[in-house]
Design a protein around this motif. Structure first.
Motif, mmCIF file in Angstrom:
data_model
loop_
_atom_site.group_PDB
_atom_site.id
_atom_site.type_symbol
_atom_site.label_atom_id
_atom_site.label_comp_id
_atom_site.label_asym_id
_atom_site.label_seq_id
_atom_site.Cartn_x
_atom_site.Cartn_y
_atom_site.Cartn_z
ATOM 1 N N UNK A 290 0.860 -1.189 0.000
ATOM 2 C CA UNK A 290 0.000 0.000 0.000
ATOM 3 C C UNK A 290 0.895 1.237 0.000
ATOM 4 N N UNK A 291 0.578 2.156 -0.905
ATOM 5 C CA UNK A 291 1.357 3.394 -0.997
ATOM 6 C C UNK A 291 0.414 4.592 -0.975
ATOM 7 N N UNK A 292 0.735 5.548 -0.130
ATOM 8 C CA UNK A 292 -0.015 6.798 -0.048
ATOM 9 C C UNK A 292 0.842 7.907 -0.633
ATOM 10 N N UNK A 293 0.246 8.752 -1.467
ATOM 11 C CA UNK A 293 0.944 9.947 -1.934
ATOM 12 C C UNK A 293 0.566 11.058 -0.959
ATOM 13 N N UNK A 294 1.538 11.534 -0.222
ATOM 14 C CA UNK A 294 1.285 12.519 0.829
ATOM 15 C C UNK A 294 1.384 13.930 0.267
ATOM 16 N N UNK A 295 0.834 14.880 1.017
ATOM 17 C CA UNK A 295 0.914 16.276 0.568
ATOM 18 C C UNK A 295 2.283 16.859 0.947
ATOM 19 N N UNK A 296 2.467 18.123 0.665
ATOM 20 C CA UNK A 296 3.765 18.777 0.902
ATOM 21 C C UNK A 296 4.168 18.747 2.380
ATOM 22 N N UNK A 297 3.184 18.652 3.274
ATOM 23 C CA UNK A 297 3.469 18.599 4.713
ATOM 24 C C UNK A 297 3.707 17.170 5.205
ATOM 25 N N UNK A 298 3.551 16.188 4.297
ATOM 26 C CA UNK A 298 3.755 14.797 4.685
ATOM 27 C C UNK A 298 2.515 14.115 5.213
ATOM 28 N N UNK A 299 1.347 14.760 5.027
ATOM 29 C CA UNK A 299 0.089 14.186 5.513
ATOM 30 C C UNK A 299 -0.558 13.310 4.448
ATOM 31 N N UNK A 300 -1.128 12.221 4.882
ATOM 32 C CA UNK A 300 -1.875 11.351 3.970
ATOM 33 C C UNK A 300 -3.199 12.022 3.618
ATOM 34 N N UNK A 301 -3.824 11.651 2.490
ATOM 35 C CA UNK A 301 -5.103 12.261 2.102
ATOM 36 C C UNK A 301 -6.168 12.050 3.187
ATOM 37 N N UNK A 302 -6.989 13.058 3.385
ATOM 38 C CA UNK A 302 -8.057 12.954 4.378
ATOM 39 C C UNK A 302 -9.250 12.180 3.827
ATOM 40 N N UNK A 303 -9.417 12.185 2.513
ATOM 41 C CA UNK A 303 -10.542 11.488 1.886
ATOM 42 C C UNK A 303 -10.155 10.049 1.582
ATOM 43 N N UNK A 304 -11.139 9.210 1.497
ATOM 44 C CA UNK A 304 -10.881 7.812 1.167
ATOM 45 C C UNK A 304 -11.364 6.884 2.257
ATOM 46 N N UNK A 305 -11.349 5.597 1.960
ATOM 47 C CA UNK A 305 -11.883 4.614 2.898
ATOM 48 C C UNK A 305 -10.929 4.340 4.060
ATOM 49 N N UNK A 306 -9.647 4.310 3.798
ATOM 50 C CA UNK A 306 -8.676 4.110 4.872
ATOM 51 C C UNK A 306 -7.459 4.990 4.633
#
Length: 113
Positions: free
Chosen positions: A45-61
């Motif tokens: 599983x790979x998350x593309x994080x934002x510039x601050x290093x946060x994972x997306x807030x939307x989505x199932x998990x």
């Protein structure tokens, strides 16, 4: 003589029935052993994080715990179907936002995409 022949046929029938029961028991035992083989289905599983290093807030998990819970739920579903497959999460990575240019899929705020 006739009754002796019938007894012999009866014994032969019992031997065949016993052999059939043994063969069936062996087949079921082998099938059960195969079903318990636990063949892993490896998931990365790979998350593309934002510039601050946060994972997306939307989505199932979005958290590691939620990813693992989904994998466990999937394994439970497979186990209920008497499948030998088991979901094994091999890695959960946060990838830099610079990789977001590779995807044009927008994630909806309702988590459907």
């Amino acid at each position: 003589m006739e009754s002796e022949s019938r007894r012999s046929e009866s014994r032969s029938g019992l031997i065949r029935a016993g052999a059939s029961i043994v063969a069936t028991t062996l087949a079921v035992s082998m099938w059960t052993a195969m079903a318990a083989a636990d063949v892993p289905v490896r998931v990365s599983v790979k998350f593309i994080v934002d510039a601050s290093g946060n994972r997306p807030a939307a989505g199932r998990f979005n958290t590691t715990a939620e990813v693992n819970a989904e994998a466990d739920a999937g394994t439970d579903i497979l186990r209920g179907m008497i499948s030998e497959h088991r979901i094994q999460v091999t890695e959960i990575l946060d990838l830099p936002t610079s990789l977001s240019s590779w995807s044009t899929i927008a994630v909806g705020s309702d988590g459907t995409n």
